[in-house]
Design a protein around this motif. Structure first.
Motif, PDB file in Angstrom:
ATOM      1  N   LYS A   1       0.836  -1.207   0.000  1.00 35.87           N
ATOM      2  CA  LYS A   1       0.000   0.000   0.000  1.00 35.87           C
ATOM      3  C   LYS A   1       0.867   1.252   0.000  1.00 35.87           C
TER       4      LYS A   1
ATOM      5  N   LYS B   1       2.435   1.766  -3.516  1.00 37.01           N
ATOM      6  CA  LYS B   1       1.438   2.197  -4.500  1.00 37.01           C
ATOM      7  C   LYS B   1       1.055   3.652  -4.265  1.00 37.01           C
ATOM      8  N   ASN B   2       0.980   4.047  -3.002  1.00 38.42           N
ATOM      9  CA  ASN B   2       0.676   5.446  -2.680  1.00 38.42           C
ATOM     10  C   ASN B   2       1.801   6.362  -3.145  1.00 38.42           C
TER      11      ASN B   2
ATOM     12  N   ILE C   1       3.856   5.910  -5.620  1.00 40.46           N
ATOM     13  CA  ILE C   1       3.806   6.027  -7.082  1.00 40.46           C
ATOM     14  C   ILE C   1       2.684   6.972  -7.502  1.00 40.46           C
ATOM     15  N   LYS C   2       1.543   6.803  -6.871  1.00 36.95           N
ATOM     16  CA  LYS C   2       0.384   7.632  -7.209  1.00 36.95           C
ATOM     17  C   LYS C   2       0.668   9.112  -6.963  1.00 36.95           C
ATOM     18  N   LYS C   3       1.372   9.407  -5.864  1.00 34.70           N
ATOM     19  CA  LYS C   3       1.626  10.797  -5.485  1.00 34.70           C
ATOM     20  C   LYS C   3       3.005  11.293  -5.932  1.00 34.70           C
ATOM     21  N   ASP C   4       3.740  10.434  -6.649  1.00 32.28           N
ATOM     22  CA  ASP C   4       5.074  10.785  -7.119  1.00 32.28           C
ATOM     23  C   ASP C   4       5.953  11.239  -5.954  1.00 32.28           C
TER      24      ASP C   4
END
Length: 233
Positions: free
Chosen positions: A176, A179-180, A182-185
């Motif tokens: 988790k 993935k967070n 990556i999503k928020k760079d």
């Protein structure tokens, strides 16, 4: 006491620039054995280990694959491509973690002197709390310095700790967190910082100062001395 089942990820795609070497640090030899192999040896007798994944550069993949198969003939081993940053290399490794692993341990390829007891303590603490890392209290005075080179603050060092590895987390928490990121760079300084970013708490286990990261030529000289004292290898 048997440890929980865990997968070990070793990011080994870094270069040797600060070591002033063309050979990447994990593949430098300490007394005839690569640092990477010595680091892997630290985990070879730890109960609960069900998988070892090393992320590395393409030119070292075959060498690493042979090493893993020789070192861990009875468990799952994988070699994945390294990424632009350490964080990306670890994410590539996370994509092949076994379903049976309860925990994921991430350990620097160039920390060969980690103790069995440190690894096991972190495994058990992570299983209990969700995440745990080893660390040691900061021994030097720390200064916060501005862009012009002036001291702006001297933090109280009584609650400052230097983070080490292995950094160990329940599998679902670490996945988790990545993935967070990556999503928020978001590019963190270690795995714990990514986990902290999703609001999870991380425990700290008191480590050992010999569990240092071989980064500079002086570190390598110290590592040679420690190797003479019959550490892992």
């Amino acid at each position: 006491m048997t440890n929980p089942a865990f997968s070990l990820i070793i990011p080994a795609a870094g270069q040797g620039k600060r070591m002033q070497s063309e050979t990447p640090k994990p593949y430098l030899e300490l007394k005839g054995i690569t640092i990477l192999e010595r680091t892997l040896s630290a985990f070879s007798e730890i109960s609960g280990l069900c998988q070892v994944i090393v992320s590395t550069s393409s030119q070292y993949e075959e060498q690493t694959r042979k090493l893993l198969k020789r070192k861990f003939p009875d468990i799952s081993v994988d070699v994945v491509s390294g990424g632009r940053e350490r964080q990306h290399s670890i994410y590539n490794a996370l994509m092949v973690v076994l379903d049976e692993a309860d925990l994921i341990a991430v350990h620097d390829a160039v920390r060969p002197f980690v103790l069995d007891s440190t690894i096991s303590q972190c495994l058990r603490k992570a299983y209990e709390t969700g995440g745990a890392i080893p660390g040691v209290p900061v021994k030097d005075t720390i200064k916060r310095v501005d862009s012009k080179g002036f001291i702006t603050q001297t933090p109280d060092r009584t609650d400052l700790w230097q983070a080490q590895t292995p950094q160990i987390f329940k599998k679902e928490i670490l996945l988790k967190a990545y993935k967070n990121a990556i999503k928020k760079d978001f590019l963190g300084t270690d795995d714990a910082s990514l986990v902290e970013a999703i609001g999870e708490r991380v425990s700290v286990v008191k480590g050992n100062r010999n569990n240092f990261k071989i980064t500079y030529p002086l570190d390598f000289r110290i590592a040679e001395l420690l190797t003479d004292e019959n550490y892992h290898g």
